[in-house]
Design a protein around this motif. Structure first.
Motif, PDB file in Angstrom:
ATOM      1  N   GLN A  34      14.647 -26.056  31.792  1.00  0.00           N
ATOM      2  CA  GLN A  34      15.031 -24.583  32.186  1.00  0.00           C
ATOM      3  C   GLN A  34      15.947 -23.961  31.179  1.00  0.00           C
ATOM      4  OE1 GLN A  34      15.787 -23.766  36.519  1.00  0.00           O
ATOM      5  NE2 GLN A  34      14.433 -25.453  37.362  1.00  0.00           N
ATOM      6  N   CYS A  35      16.928 -24.758  30.701  1.00  0.00           N
ATOM      7  CA  CYS A  35      17.736 -24.329  29.708  1.00  0.00           C
ATOM      8  C   CYS A  35      17.207 -23.633  28.507  1.00  0.00           C
ATOM      9  CB  CYS A  35      18.948 -25.357  29.523  1.00  0.00           C
ATOM     10  SG  CYS A  35      20.289 -25.327  31.115  1.00  0.00           S
ATOM     11  N   LEU A  36      16.077 -24.711  28.037  1.00  0.00           N
ATOM     12  CA  LEU A  36      15.672 -24.360  26.817  1.00  0.00           C
ATOM     13  C   LEU A  36      14.678 -22.957  26.824  1.00  0.00           C
ATOM     14  CD1 LEU A  36      14.752 -28.015  25.758  1.00  0.00           C
ATOM     15  CD2 LEU A  36      16.573 -26.417  24.571  1.00  0.00           C
ATOM     16  N   THR A  56      22.651 -16.192  25.800  1.00  0.00           N
ATOM     17  CA  THR A  56      21.912 -17.592  25.676  1.00  0.00           C
ATOM     18  C   THR A  56      22.431 -18.282  24.336  1.00  0.00           C
ATOM     19  OG1 THR A  56      20.048 -16.706  24.328  1.00  0.00           O
ATOM     20  CG2 THR A  56      20.125 -16.612  26.908  1.00  0.00           C
ATOM     21  N   ARG A  57      23.063 -17.593  23.144  1.00  0.00           N
ATOM     22  CA  ARG A  57      23.150 -18.246  21.909  1.00  0.00           C
ATOM     23  C   ARG A  57      24.645 -18.562  21.755  1.00  0.00           C
ATOM     24  NH1 ARG A  57      18.770 -14.858  18.240  1.00  0.00           N
ATOM     25  NH2 ARG A  57      16.926 -15.566  19.336  1.00  0.00           N
ATOM     26  N   MET A  58      24.953 -19.882  21.003  1.00  0.00           N
ATOM     27  CA  MET A  58      26.251 -20.201  21.192  1.00  0.00           C
ATOM     28  C   MET A  58      27.139 -19.227  20.261  1.00  0.00           C
ATOM     29  SD  MET A  58      28.456 -22.191  22.093  1.00  0.00           S
ATOM     30  CE  MET A  58      30.134 -22.421  22.003  1.00  0.00           C
ATOM     31  N   LEU A 334      23.409 -23.808  27.115  1.00  0.00           N
ATOM     32  CA  LEU A 334      21.876 -23.800  27.025  1.00  0.00           C
ATOM     33  C   LEU A 334      21.446 -24.361  25.636  1.00  0.00           C
ATOM     34  CD1 LEU A 334      21.337 -19.987  28.116  1.00  0.00           C
ATOM     35  CD2 LEU A 334      20.856 -22.077  29.450  1.00  0.00           C
ATOM     36  N   LYS A 335      22.593 -24.629  24.600  1.00  0.00           N
ATOM     37  CA  LYS A 335      22.108 -25.165  23.370  1.00  0.00           C
ATOM     38  C   LYS A 335      22.104 -26.652  23.477  1.00  0.00           C
ATOM     39  CE  LYS A 335      27.188 -26.016  21.906  1.00  0.00           C
ATOM     40  NZ  LYS A 335      27.296 -26.147  23.311  1.00  0.00           N
ATOM     41  N   PRO A 345      18.817 -34.785  20.246  1.00  0.00           N
ATOM     42  CA  PRO A 345      19.763 -34.229  21.484  1.00  0.00           C
ATOM     43  C   PRO A 345      19.790 -35.011  22.498  1.00  0.00           C
ATOM     44  CG  PRO A 345      18.037 -32.668  21.167  1.00  0.00           C
ATOM     45  CD  PRO A 345      17.940 -33.730  20.069  1.00  0.00           C
ATOM     46  N   GLU A 346      18.382 -36.007  22.634  1.00  0.00           N
ATOM     47  CA  GLU A 346      18.305 -36.842  24.061  1.00  0.00           C
ATOM     48  C   GLU A 346      19.007 -37.966  24.087  1.00  0.00           C
ATOM     49  OE1 GLU A 346      15.991 -35.898  21.711  1.00  0.00           O
ATOM     50  OE2 GLU A 346      14.554 -34.436  22.654  1.00  0.00           O
ATOM     51  N   THR A 347      19.935 -38.476  22.689  1.00  0.00           N
ATOM     52  CA  THR A 347      20.614 -39.695  22.467  1.00  0.00           C
ATOM     53  C   THR A 347      21.952 -39.295  22.802  1.00  0.00           C
ATOM     54  OG1 THR A 347      18.820 -40.316  20.985  1.00  0.00           O
ATOM     55  CG2 THR A 347      21.120 -41.287  20.715  1.00  0.00           C
TER      56      THR A 347
END
Length: 418
Positions: A34-36, A56-58, A334-335, A345-347
């Protein structure tokens, strides 16, 4: 793509509320999709359920923190209760209107400048030594059970005890103030009901009564070795720093600090017990844990709402026309699984580099208590893994849908293997 095709593509997109709902079971169990999906809808997105724009953007969030074009005053929200006249203020209004957290930008910067020495590295080191016996006592009382609920036995106690000890609230007031201060962050959450917010407001009035009583006692019998004593000294030396600045700083440190670090306690344990090969790296030093905690926060994605701001007037902002009082939410989380920001990013990587590290805000709105929050977490994690090096999850924890601002667990059962 021709303009007509772009228009058709935009029309074909599902409503934002269908792809993003932080209160849904799907979000609580896995917020990443949902965030992506929300971030892909553009740099600023209208979210109908909350009547709010979402940044939404850093890079835009950081720019908003740094230049402060929007108001952080809850009473500037279009749906806030009417700002009461000064002769009708309760303690809550005295603290929330014009105080050091939501004050005009000039006063906010003044407060940060004069109190920053109270959050120095040397002070934080001393605070660690002060709260360490309390942490050890909690674990001593726990003993060596086969399994236990980390939230009930440890997490729910540590933030309040450590922050209250650091501030200098006498233990005789702990039971009374604990009942009424932990709802502080709900008083400015625009997404909760009016009834819930009013109950939190009444709790804050009671908490402020206790804080004022403690301040009066401290004036009569000064001490030297706590945050409250430091604030009273700052008050003596700075004519623009007043008692209500002290009240609101203490209220925020205990109320907001305990609330957010309770969430951090849960996610730190949940993450580290699943990555025990990185525990030694994460706990090698306070600085190592400071970085590791940024990764814990990124990997866990516990945020629901983000940071609320309000349009102080009708204005153009990021290419949109904002009406006065509309809410704008900054959502840096969200980032957190976006490969454009983070490799793999999953790690989970306790040594991941964060440049800049904006987990606790940025610029003039960087959280002044960040170092304190991370230090008490570091101290607790060190004690947990020292006593139970073979600790593991006893079950996958069930998410609690009732928290107003974060993904939290109903319980966090761990097996000690002691």
């Amino acid at each position: 793509m021709p303009e007509t095709d772009m228009s058709e593509a935009a029309t074909a997109l599902p409503p934002v509320a269908e792809i993003f709902n932080p209160h849904s079971p799907e979000y609580m169990n896995d917020p990443v999709p949902q965030c992506l999906a929300l971030a892909e809808r553009g740099p600023i997105v209208w979210y109908e359920p909350w009547q709010a724009w979402i940044i939404t953007r850093m890079e835009d969030v950081m720019a908003c923190w740094k230049s402060e074009p929007l108001s952080s005053d809850f009473y500037d929200w279009e749906f806030a209760p009417e700002r009461p006249p000064q002769d009708k203020w309760s303690n809550f209004e005295r603290a929330m209107i014009g105080h050091s957290l939501l004050a005009d930008h000039g006063h906010h910067r003044l407060v940060r400048k004069v109190v920053s020495p109270a959050f120095s590295r040397n002070v934080v080191d001393k605070i660690q030594e002060k709260i360490k016996p309390d942490v050890e006592k909690l674990f001593d009382e726990l003993g060596t059970p086969e399994t236990f609920d980390y939230i009930e036995e440890i997490a729910q106690h540590i933030p309040f005890i450590s922050i209250t000890r650091m501030v200098g609230i006498p233990e005789k007031y702990w039971p009374e103030i604990r009942k009424v201060i932990l709802t502080f962050t709900e008083t400015w959450n625009p997404t909760i009901s009016d009834e819930q917010r009013e109950a939190a407001r009444q709790d804050c009035n009671k908490a402020i009564d206790i804080i004022l009583k403690v301040i009066a006692e401290r004036r009569a019998q000064p001490e030297q070795d706590d945050f409250l004593s430091t604030l009273l000294k700052i008050e003596e030396e700075n004519e623009n720093f007043e008692e209500w600045d002290i009240v609101t700083l203490v209220l925020a440190l205990i109320g907001a600090g305990a609330d957010t670090t309770l969430v951090a306690q849960q996610w730190s344990v949940y993450t580290l017990v699943q990555h025990k090969d990185q525990v030694a790296t994460a706990l090698a030093s306070p600085d190592a844990f400071s970085n590791a905690f940024s990764e814990i926060n990124r990997w866990g994605v516990s945020s629901k709402m983000g940071f609320a701001r309000y349009a102080p007037e009708d204005m153009e902002f990021m290419g949109q026309q904002l009406r006065k009082g509309v809410m704008v939410l900054m959502m840096p989380h969200l980032k957190d699984y976006n490969p454009a920001y983070y490799e793999n990013p999953e790690t989970f990587d306790a040594e991941r580099v964060f440049e800049p590290d904006a987990m606790f805000g940025y610029g003039p709105r960087f959280c002044i208590g960040a170092a304190l929050a991370k230090r008490q977490l570091y101290l607790t994690m060190c004690e947990l893994f020292r006593r139970f090096p073979d600790i593991e999850l006893a079950e996958e924890p069930e998410r609690d849908p009732d928290d107003h601002n974060a993904i939290v667990f109903k319980r966090l059962m761990v097996r000690t293997n002691a």
